[in-house]
Design a protein around this motif. Structure first.
Motif, mmCIF file in Angstrom:
data_model
loop_
_atom_site.group_PDB
_atom_site.id
_atom_site.type_symbol
_atom_site.label_atom_id
_atom_site.label_comp_id
_atom_site.label_asym_id
_atom_site.label_seq_id
_atom_site.Cartn_x
_atom_site.Cartn_y
_atom_site.Cartn_z
ATOM 1 N N LEU A 14 0.919 -1.211 0.030
ATOM 2 C CA LEU A 14 -0.101 -0.186 0.060
ATOM 3 C C LEU A 14 0.696 1.242 0.017
ATOM 4 O O LEU A 14 0.517 2.141 -0.586
ATOM 5 N N LEU A 15 1.801 1.344 0.805
ATOM 6 C CA LEU A 15 2.727 2.369 0.940
ATOM 7 C C LEU A 15 4.176 2.122 0.258
ATOM 8 O O LEU A 15 4.487 1.163 0.245
ATOM 9 N N ASP A 16 4.667 3.088 -0.260
ATOM 10 C CA ASP A 16 5.890 3.118 -1.221
ATOM 11 C C ASP A 16 7.283 3.090 -0.281
ATOM 12 O O ASP A 16 7.901 4.279 -0.119
ATOM 13 N N TRP A 102 6.808 9.234 3.247
ATOM 14 C CA TRP A 102 5.888 8.288 3.332
ATOM 15 C C TRP A 102 4.705 8.810 2.261
ATOM 16 O O TRP A 102 4.165 9.993 2.377
ATOM 17 N N GLN A 103 4.373 7.690 1.305
ATOM 18 C CA GLN A 103 3.207 8.034 0.523
ATOM 19 C C GLN A 103 2.484 6.633 -0.189
ATOM 20 O O GLN A 103 3.519 5.783 -0.003
ATOM 21 N N TRP A 104 1.419 7.033 -0.496
ATOM 22 C CA TRP A 104 0.661 5.615 -1.065
ATOM 23 C C TRP A 104 1.675 5.332 -2.607
ATOM 24 O O TRP A 104 2.123 6.226 -3.006
ATOM 25 N N ALA A 108 -2.788 2.656 -5.526
ATOM 26 C CA ALA A 108 -3.310 1.629 -4.326
ATOM 27 C C ALA A 108 -4.228 2.552 -3.655
ATOM 28 O O ALA A 108 -5.236 1.570 -3.243
ATOM 29 N N ARG A 109 -4.277 3.544 -3.450
ATOM 30 C CA ARG A 109 -5.147 4.432 -2.530
ATOM 31 C C ARG A 109 -6.522 4.256 -3.158
ATOM 32 O O ARG A 109 -7.489 3.867 -2.286
ATOM 33 N N TYR A 112 -7.797 0.452 -2.964
ATOM 34 C CA TYR A 112 -7.982 0.143 -1.509
ATOM 35 C C TYR A 112 -9.277 0.646 -0.920
ATOM 36 O O TYR A 112 -9.940 0.021 -0.323
ATOM 37 N N LYS A 135 2.195 5.084 10.910
ATOM 38 C CA LYS A 135 1.587 4.902 9.411
ATOM 39 C C LYS A 135 0.324 4.808 9.608
ATOM 40 O O LYS A 135 -0.386 5.386 8.671
ATOM 41 N N PHE A 139 -2.069 7.475 7.830
ATOM 42 C CA PHE A 139 -2.820 7.404 6.500
ATOM 43 C C PHE A 139 -4.336 6.763 6.815
ATOM 44 O O PHE A 139 -5.108 6.297 5.798
#
Length: 230
Positions: A14-16, A102-104, A108-109, A112, A135, A139
């Motif tokens: 989900l997160l990169d 941190w980012q999606w 994915a977002r 999801y 996290k 998010f």
């Protein structure tokens, strides 16, 4: 396919995480003068190799959490010919820098959130508990995925079956009614399928024989959306 519960891995699903890790390390490189004779890419490459090995040792209880946190930076510095005694300040700065990136993952977002509207979902992740909880907060994952399982809090890491047993119990459904979406072959595909979960493997490549061990292989989240017909 009639799943009653969908679990997602977190990092690089989900997160990169990989991009955040690389960006955080480049911030480290720019911040400390003693990296002057080392390129950012050298730091990223060596750290990734050292960190992967240390997490493998940690997952097999060969090193403690404190040893992992120390070794991954101390050994990286030494491998680069630098002063390993600076590991603590480098590690502390890295964790702050890492959080800034941190980012999606792309696509994915949206998928999801579509899945969340139609299925009960949870997050099952390795990683340091306090980092993963942060996290979840940043998010809004506690709201969308009330079932969050951090393997460190269970006491063993994926792919240990106790992690999947605990997550299954929390989901309140049978193991063959769960789909797990993850990117790691060993932790997610092997761990999940050996416990009796179906696994959708998010990967850009992978060897054909490994593909056969997953129930579904995808590299575009729209394919996962189509699989679940949401």
């Amino acid at each position: 396919m009639s799943y009653k519960f969908i679990y997602f891995d977190l990092d690089d699903t989900l997160l990169d995480h990989q991009s955040a890790e690389a960006a955080g390390l480049k911030d480290v490189h720019d911040h400390f003068d003693f990296f002057a004779d080392t390129t950012p890419n050298q730091l990223v490459k060596v750290y990734h190799q050292v960190n992967s090995k240390q997490w493998g040792l940690y997952s097999r209880a060969k090193v403690s959490r404190d040893e992992l946190q120390r070794n991954r930076f101390e050994l990286t510095l030494k491998e680069l010919g630098l002063d390993g005694s600076r590991y603590e300040e480098v590690g502390n700065f890295y964790m702050q820098a890492y959080r800034n990136h941190w980012q999606w993952l792309d696509g994915a977002r949206e998928v999801y959130q579509t899945i969340v509207d139609q299925y009960p979902v949870g997050i099952l992740t390795n990683g340091f508990a306090e980092t993963q909880r942060k996290k979840f907060e940043d998010f809004d994952l506690y709201d969308s995925a009330p079932n969050t399982v951090i393997s460190e809090e269970v006491g063993v890491l994926k792919p240990h079956p106790d992690v999947f047993a605990h997550a299954t119990e929390k989901a309140g459904v049978d193991r063959d009614e769960i789909l797990y979406v993850g990117d790691s072959f060993s932790s997610d595909v092997e761990g999940g399928t050996q416990f009796g979960w179906d696994v959708a493997w998010f990967t850009e490549n992978g060897e054909p024989e490994k593909h056969q061990k997953a129930d579904f292989v995808f590299n575009d989240f729209m394919d996962l959306k189509n699989l679940l017909k949401v």
